[in-house]
Design a protein around this motif. Structure first.
Motif, PDB file in Angstrom:
ATOM      1  N   ALA A  29      48.417  29.227  48.513  1.00 49.20           N
ATOM      2  CA  ALA A  29      48.500  29.607  47.105  1.00 49.20           C
ATOM      3  C   ALA A  29      48.404  31.119  46.903  1.00 49.20           C
ATOM      4  N   PHE A  30      48.031  31.860  47.942  1.00 51.84           N
ATOM      5  CA  PHE A  30      47.965  33.317  47.818  1.00 51.84           C
ATOM      6  C   PHE A  30      49.357  33.861  47.492  1.00 51.84           C
ATOM      7  N   ASP A  31      49.396  34.815  46.552  1.00 48.21           N
ATOM      8  CA  ASP A  31      50.704  35.353  46.168  1.00 48.21           C
ATOM      9  C   ASP A  31      50.721  36.873  46.065  1.00 48.21           C
ATOM     10  N   TYR A  32      49.673  37.523  46.522  1.00 49.31           N
ATOM     11  CA  TYR A  32      49.593  38.980  46.429  1.00 49.31           C
ATOM     12  C   TYR A  32      48.789  39.456  47.628  1.00 49.31           C
ATOM     13  N   PHE A  33      49.359  40.409  48.376  1.00 49.17           N
ATOM     14  CA  PHE A  33      48.750  40.832  49.647  1.00 49.17           C
ATOM     15  C   PHE A  33      48.716  42.365  49.703  1.00 49.17           C
ATOM     16  N   PRO A  34      47.570  42.947  49.313  1.00 55.00           N
ATOM     17  CA  PRO A  34      47.452  44.407  49.355  1.00 55.00           C
ATOM     18  C   PRO A  34      46.734  44.898  50.607  1.00 55.00           C
ATOM     19  N   TRP A  35      46.942  46.151  50.911  1.00 51.57           N
ATOM     20  CA  TRP A  35      46.163  46.848  51.923  1.00 51.57           C
ATOM     21  C   TRP A  35      45.434  47.999  51.235  1.00 51.57           C
ATOM     22  N   TYR A  36      44.133  48.107  51.537  1.00 52.20           N
ATOM     23  CA  TYR A  36      43.325  49.187  51.002  1.00 52.20           C
ATOM     24  C   TYR A  36      42.892  50.100  52.142  1.00 52.20           C
ATOM     25  N   GLN A  37      42.782  51.386  51.809  1.00 50.57           N
ATOM     26  CA  GLN A  37      42.369  52.413  52.767  1.00 50.57           C
ATOM     27  C   GLN A  37      41.046  52.991  52.285  1.00 50.57           C
ATOM     28  N   GLN A  38      40.099  53.138  53.199  1.00 50.69           N
ATOM     29  CA  GLN A  38      38.792  53.668  52.818  1.00 50.69           C
ATOM     30  C   GLN A  38      38.366  54.763  53.784  1.00 50.69           C
ATOM     31  N   PHE A  39      38.113  55.945  53.239  1.00 51.71           N
ATOM     32  CA  PHE A  39      37.573  57.049  54.023  1.00 51.71           C
ATOM     33  C   PHE A  39      36.050  57.007  53.957  1.00 51.71           C
ATOM     34  N   PRO A  40      35.378  57.553  54.966  1.00 49.23           N
ATOM     35  CA  PRO A  40      33.909  57.510  54.991  1.00 49.23           C
ATOM     36  C   PRO A  40      33.295  58.097  53.718  1.00 49.23           C
ATOM     37  N   GLY A  41      32.352  57.368  53.139  1.00 47.76           N
ATOM     38  CA  GLY A  41      31.661  57.837  51.950  1.00 47.76           C
ATOM     39  C   GLY A  41      32.440  57.674  50.660  1.00 47.76           C
ATOM     40  N   LYS A  42      33.580  57.037  50.726  1.00 44.98           N
ATOM     41  CA  LYS A  42      34.427  56.849  49.533  1.00 44.98           C
ATOM     42  C   LYS A  42      34.649  55.368  49.270  1.00 44.98           C
ATOM     43  N   GLY A  43      35.126  55.066  48.066  1.00 46.08           N
ATOM     44  CA  GLY A  43      35.523  53.705  47.768  1.00 46.08           C
ATOM     45  C   GLY A  43      36.919  53.430  48.285  1.00 46.08           C
TER      46      GLY A  43
END
Lengths: 117, 113
Positions: A29-43
């Motif tokens: 049922a999943f229909d959206y697939f994002p990738w997130y990038q996180q640098f140290p100390g950041k959101g």
């Protein structure tokens, strides 16, 4: 129950090389697939996202490949640079109003990428 | 235009103490989320809100409470802190039903001794 499995946990790549991070999901049922990038100390910040009606999406050096039948998707970083060193999270969400979840994102456990100069 | 801000940035508590984390946004987004991030565990959803005056439980809600009295603020409360709540807490916002991108704050690092 982990619904999104991400691998590897960590990855070391030489500058100019290709970084590949893989994710597998269980819920069709999943229909959206994002990738997130996180640098140290950041959101985390959205890097690129794809929906299951396409098999590939490219934005600059970043490409998502999507295999619906295998329930897998991957992030490819071409010509990897030291500035790409960060933790990458894949995620997935269901269609809105499915089971009242409001389409909440379910994240993988993350991959720490180090690009060596 | 500050985006998503979180207060405080760091906090150390003793077991049993209480505290409130504040998330504020100036983007007029409808949805707001609280996540916790632990090493090797990714981001896990604690509570979320789909509009002013609404809240709902996420994956790991036990030991936390939330309130969304104003659209721009989402508060996360720990009534009696436990060492297991030592974590980095992130707030995120989402425009609404049609747009799925979430915008994250800078995080609050909480240590419970």
């Amino acid at each position: 129950q982990q619904q999104v499995k991400q691998s590897p946990q960590s990855l070391i790549v030489q500058k100019g090389g290709i970084s590949i991070i893989n994710c597998a999901y269980e819920n069709t049922a999943f229909d959206y697939f994002p990738w997130y990038q996180q640098f140290p100390g950041k959101g985390p910040a959205l890097l690129i996202a794809i929906r299951p009606d396409v098999s590939e999406k490219k934005e600059g050096r970043f490409t998502i490949s999507f295999n619906k039948s295998a329930k897998q998707f991957s992030l490819h970083i071409m010509d990897s640079q030291p500035g790409d060193s960060a933790t990458y999270f894949c995620a997935a969400s269901r269609a809105l109003n499915y089971g009242g979840s409001q389409g909440n994102l379910i994240f993988g456990k993350g991959t720490k990428l180090s690009v060596k100069p | 235009n500050a985006g998503v801000t979180q207060t405080p940035k760091f906090r150390v508590l003793k077991t049993g103490q209480s505290m409130t984390l504040l998330c504020a946004q100036d983007m007029n987004h409808e949805y707001m989320y609280w996540y916790r991030q632990d090493p090797g565990m990714g981001l896990r959803l604690i509570h979320y809100s789909v509009g002013e005056g609404t809240t709902a439980k996420g994956e790991v809600p036990d030991g936390y409470n939330v309130s969304r009295l104003k659209k721009q603020n989402f508060l996360l409360g720990l009534e009696s802190a436990a060492p297991s709540q030592t974590s980095v807490y992130f707030c995120a916002t989402q425009p609404g039903q049609g747009a799925k991108e979430q915008f994250f704050g800078p995080g609050t690092r909480l240590t419970v001794l």
